[in-house]
Enzyme design. Structure first.
Site, PDB file in Angstrom:
ATOM      1  N   ARG A  51      15.233 -86.409  72.628  1.00 44.52           N
ATOM      2  CA  ARG A  51      15.152 -87.521  71.674  1.00 44.52           C
ATOM      3  C   ARG A  51      15.912 -88.718  72.231  1.00 44.52           C
ATOM      4  O   ARG A  51      17.059 -88.602  72.664  1.00 44.52           O
ATOM      5  CB  ARG A  51      15.763 -87.077  70.341  1.00 44.52           C
ATOM      6  CG  ARG A  51      15.577 -88.046  69.194  1.00 44.52           C
ATOM      7  CD  ARG A  51      14.168 -88.016  68.654  1.00 44.52           C
ATOM      8  NE  ARG A  51      14.076 -88.781  67.423  1.00 44.52           N
ATOM      9  CZ  ARG A  51      14.262 -88.271  66.215  1.00 44.52           C
ATOM     10  NH1 ARG A  51      14.550 -86.984  66.075  1.00 44.52           N
ATOM     11  NH2 ARG A  51      14.138 -89.024  65.141  1.00 44.52           N
ATOM     12  N   LYS A 103       4.370 -82.118  68.459  1.00 42.34           N
ATOM     13  CA  LYS A 103       5.809 -81.991  68.706  1.00 42.34           C
ATOM     14  C   LYS A 103       6.032 -81.945  70.211  1.00 42.34           C
ATOM     15  O   LYS A 103       5.599 -81.018  70.884  1.00 42.34           O
ATOM     16  CB  LYS A 103       6.375 -80.736  68.050  1.00 42.34           C
ATOM     17  CG  LYS A 103       7.890 -80.652  68.150  1.00 42.34           C
ATOM     18  CD  LYS A 103       8.421 -79.393  67.499  1.00 42.34           C
ATOM     19  CE  LYS A 103       9.943 -79.423  67.475  1.00 42.34           C
ATOM     20  NZ  LYS A 103      10.550 -79.649  68.793  1.00 42.34           N
TER      21      LYS A 103
END
EC number: 6.5.1.1
Length: 946
Positions: A302, A297
């Protein structure tokens, strides 16, 4: 790989056909017409609502105004509403003005030729102190302009039209990009001066809103979109582009199909997100079918990259559709990322799902995204990019569109194969996130251990054959990251319910409560209302009081937006949906008209006093306000159900109790209360079960919170249990046809009515007595645990019925109570300790600032005397044992190797647990100094180390 342009050509032909029909047959209307027909009327409805002048439901009035406007546009202008949409929804418009409140105010002061630091300028800069709740900066500025300028008298043929204004704004956006963002450039702009001298005061007000990217329609965007076309709201969430929506959806009779609600090349969409589950690794593996990929992660932002025409046109969009193309590059020869893209020569078009992180080229490490927030602002200008030794790194993990074909319905493993075929990584610039295929619990643990040992956020598990679902949070993608000790999970968006005014107001915040509704009809996949329809609103429950982390400016903002909405506690709140515990604020506000605050907490306070003080049954310990959430309302705040799930998924320890600690295994604890739950299930129906309560009358005032299982038993369920066992219900104590000695008033909350009855001399029994009677099969004599609020005489009698450990003298205990007593470890010194509860208000005293913190100080030269003294002086403890610490503070310059060694020691605990672990946070010494400076424990996010 799909044929180049095959599907794409058809799509463009279809769009071209619709564009030819989405035309306007009349000249552009005046901007004043838009203000009068829509903006002003929406504001008037808000005025009617605030002054109780509405003759129809408020939602109906909003729809009436908006529907009339869209009909008027179609009949007098045409089918192309895009020119108006850019002004109606400015925050959705792609133009960037870079104008904030201060910039606009200074430009207006220059326009009015006010002297520097004049009283008017200061008033405008501090406008939030004087403005009412419903007053926006735009209106406040216009009021000041009215005092100094007469309203321009503009001939009809010289008015600014909607098309004129859009043209001016296009030029202004270019000016603000090329000439700079200062207020002087805005004040000297010919376009700005043209607008200010050619607009009425009404036009100016909404013109300022457009410049500030405010919402002239308030929160009624969806109503406008629904009135224009039934698919407009769904389509906008997929394409994130007003022009595309307007050109495609001009005819409300032409509906979109599922294929239309998929990825469109060059247009931003809402990505799929991962779910965080509070369950064991075993349950996670079962959800993913024991066949999944494990990926690191990344701690970044994003990004979706749209690559068209062999790289001659590239777009970069954030998760929320912000266009970062100017930052990362618009073709293969520009920017800080685009010029490093190396795709297969046969790739004409594609969409990549990615994460942008910050890479330290000197130390060859990825930096935590929170550390570079300030530098990220500098990166918005071309000069600030790729400096100071770090630069953006694009980590790609999915391909969703390729040469005219959407790939979202392909399984994830197949999309990964395509990605590796088409993209050649460029070291430290464009890379593919590494993944491993896994099928057991041990691989999850080892991967998480490795990720934590290098300072990563955690890992993401993705089902091997999962499809990509746009704008969703799917269980096919599950994120696993540790909870930090001394922190309560994720940030919570809580609704403001009350306050205690003082020099520094204390704000009472709460949770939204709803109940699940069983659906009789199937839920449509694309239905946005399906979730809402499956939940029925119950009300709001108080959770905590917050005073830390709120700046003076935020206090002023809260005051301004809630002005006129506060009620003194003497006025009874709407008890049907506002639930307080014994702690009632001096002033309360209707949560439906209130604000949402984002809160971070260190842990839960589960003490008995907290259980009674707050309707949620506990409160937050070390709560800290992060920000006011302008984008949230009461319908989207944190719910009681989410809160309960977060609690049940973690072993939150009790705080503040000095009573003898009873150590009961989790398994035994659930056995003890299982019979009570069984009783609820057995007596859920209203069929006659026993005559235990025959001849007795019950007045039930509140729900009951089971302090062991942390489960709420609703008032209606308690009433059903009573009726099923021979009792009778009464609705008040004033009108009665029964003997007062036969009445039992049941409550576990200090509601307004309960307090009123206490003042009048009534004794209040806890609902626990009802369930203990059922367990014993007879009416029990009252014990202290049954007494919610009793007279001193009755309490003395109750205490004579139990020993020092709570074991009753006069009744036989059942097997569950026996199991509880024999499994407890009683502190032998309990009798000498006072029976008191820790008062969390003491945390405001500086000497208790670090209460509960056990700190491991990490330093290369062992020069930690100063920091050690500071931790001790403010109530914390310093330890030399890493295993006993709940916080690691790095003092001075420590080598990366030493930091990584500590991380490996911490991560080694992962392999020993069956759930995602709770680990000590690691921060720089700046956290310690800032906590002392602000007299509160600040959020750790901005102090974490790479």
């Amino acid at each position: 790989m799909a044929d180049e342009g095959g599907l794409e050509t058809g799509a463009h032909d279809e769009l071209k056909g619709t564009e030819e029909q989405a035309v306007n047959f009349a000249p552009s209307p005046d901007f004043l017409w838009l203000c009068e027909q829509l903006f002003a009327k929406i504001d008037h409805v808000q005025f009617e609502r605030a002054n109780n002048l509405l003759t129809k439901p408020v939602t109906a009035r909003y729809y009436e105004v908006i529907s009339n406007f869209t009909t008027l546009w179609r009949t007098t202008v045409g089918n192309n509403i895009y020119p108006a949409l850019r002004l109606i929804l400015p925050y959705r418009d792609r133009r960037v003005f870079n104008i904030k409140d201060y910039t606009l105010i200074k430009a207006i002061c220059a326009f009015l030729k006010l002297p520097k630091d004049s009283s008017t300028e200061k008033k405008l800069i501090n406008w939030k102190q004087d403005a009412g709740r419903s007053v926006r900066l735009s209106k406040f500025c216009v009021e000041e302009i009215k005092k100094r300028r007469s309203e321009p008298q503009i001939d009809r043929n010289e008015r600014i039209t909607i098309d004129d204004l859009n043209g001016y704004l296009d030029q202004l956006a270019i000016e603000r990009t090329e000439q700079g963002r200062s207020f002087k450039n805005l004040a000297n702009s010919d376009i700005m001066n043209k607008c200010l001298t050619s607009m009425t005061f009404l036009e100016m007000q909404y013109f300022f809103d457009i410049l500030l990217k405010n919402r002239p329609l308030g929160g009624h965007e969806h109503k406008l979109l629904n009135c224009w076309h039934p698919d407009a709201q769904d389509y906008l969430s997929v394409v994130s582009d007003l022009e595309t929506v307007a050109k495609r959806l001009w005819d409300p009779s032409q509906r979109l199909g599922n294929q239309d609600l998929k990825i469109n090349i060059g247009l931003a969409f809402a990505p799929q997100l991962a779910t965080k589950l509070h369950v064991s690794y075993q349950k996670i593996g079962e959800k993913l079918g024991w066949d999944f990929f494990i990926e690191e992660k990344m701690d970044g932002e994003r990004i979706q990259m749209h690559y068209t025409n062999f790289g001659s046109d590239i777009k970069f969009y954030s998760r929320r559709a912000t266009d970062y193309t100017y930052l990362y590059g618009n073709n293969l020869k520009t920017g800080t990322l685009a010029n490093f893209i190396n795709l297969n020569k046969n790739v004409k078009d594609c969409v990549l799902d990615c994460e942008v992180v910050t890479f330290d080229s000197n130390n060859k490490i990825v930096l935590p995204f929170g550390m570079v927030k300030s530098s990220a602002k500098n990166m918005l200008s071309q000069d600030g990019i790729d400096t100071q030794g770090f630069h953006p790194l694009l980590m790609v993990f999915d391909v969703l569109y390729l040469n005219g074909a959407t790939l979202v319905d392909l399984p994830y493993y197949k999309r990964r194969e395509y990605l590796k075929q088409i993209l050649t990584p460029t070291a430290h610039r464009i890379e593919i996130i590494k993944s491993i295929r896994a099928n057991d619990e041990q691989m999850i643990k080892k991967s998480l251990e490795k990720a934590l040992s290098v300072g990563s956020e955690g890992i993401i598990l993705k089902r091997y054959d999962s499809r990509y679902v746009i704008a969703s949070r799917s269980d096919d993608w599950i994120k696993i990251k540790p909870e930090y000790l001394e922190q309560f999970g994720e940030n919570m968006d809580l609704v403001l319910m009350g306050r205690d005014p003082s020099k520094k107001d204390s704000l009472m915040l709460g949770l939204l409560d709803y109940e699940e509704v069983i659906q009789d009809s199937p839920i449509m996949v694309n239905s946005q209302s399906s979730e809402e329809n499956s939940q029925r609103f119950r009300g709001f429950v108080s959770l905590c009081i917050i005073a830390n982390g709120i700046s003076n400016e935020e206090y002023k903002e809260i005051d301004r937006k809630t002005k006129g909405l506060w009620n003194d506690s003497e006025k009874i709140p709407p008890l049907e949906y506002m639930k307080f515990g014994s702690k009632v604020p001096r002033q309360w506000i209707d949560p439906k008209k209130s604000l949402i605050l984002e809160i971070k907490a260190r842990s839960l306070d589960n003490t008995r006093s907290s259980e009674r003080k707050f309707a949620a049954g506990c409160t937050l310990f070390g709560g800290y306000c992060r920000q006011i959430r302008e984008d949230k309302n009461w319908k989207t705040c944190y719910t009681l159900q989410e809160f309960e799930r977060a609690k049940s998924g973690n072993n939150w320890r009790k705080r503040g109790s000095s009573k003898p600690q009873k150590v009961i295994s989790k398994k035994r604890r659930y056995n003890i209360i299982s019979s009570v739950n069984k009783a609820l299930e057995d007596f859920a129906e209203l069929e006659h079960r026993s005559d235990i309560f025959d001849g007795m009358y019950f007045y039930v005032l509140s729900d009951y919170f089971d302090g062991v299982k942390r489960k709420r038993i609703k008032k209606s369920e308690i009433q059903k249990v009573i009726v099923a066992n021979g009792g009778q219900l009464v609705q008040n104590v004033i009108t009665r046809n029964y003997n007062l000695n036969d009445l039992r008033i049941i409550s576990s909350r200090n509601t307004v009515e309960c307090n009123s009855l206490i003042v009048r001399g009534y004794d209040i029994i806890s609902p626990k007595w009802v369930f203990d009677c059922l367990l014993s099969g007879k009416i029990m004599k009252l014990e202290p645990s049954h007494c919610f609020n009793f007279s001193k005489q009755l309490m003395d009698y109750a205490y004579k019925r139990i020993d020092q450990y709570g074991d009753p003298y006069e009744r036989d205990i059942n097997k569950y109570e026996w199991s509880s007593l024999t499994s407890e470890k009683i502190c032998t010194t309990a009798k000498q300790q006072p029976d008191v509860q820790f008062d969390n208000s003491l945390m405001d005293v500086p000497h208790f600032l670090f209460h509960g913190r056990i700190v491991f100080l990490l330093s290369d030269n062992n020069n930690i005397q100063k920091e050690s003294f500071m931790v001790d002086a403010y109530g914390g403890k310093v330890t030399n044992e890493l295993s006993s610490a709940n916080l690691v503070i790095v003092v001075g310059a420590v080598t990366q190797r030493r930091i990584n060694d500590i991380r490996k020691q911490i991560s080694s605990e992962v392999i020993k647990q069956d759930h995602p672990p709770r680990i000590p946070d690691m921060v720089s010494e700046g956290w310690l100094y800032d906590c002392i400076k602000q007299n509160t424990q600040v959020a750790e996010d901005n102090y974490r180390l790479p």
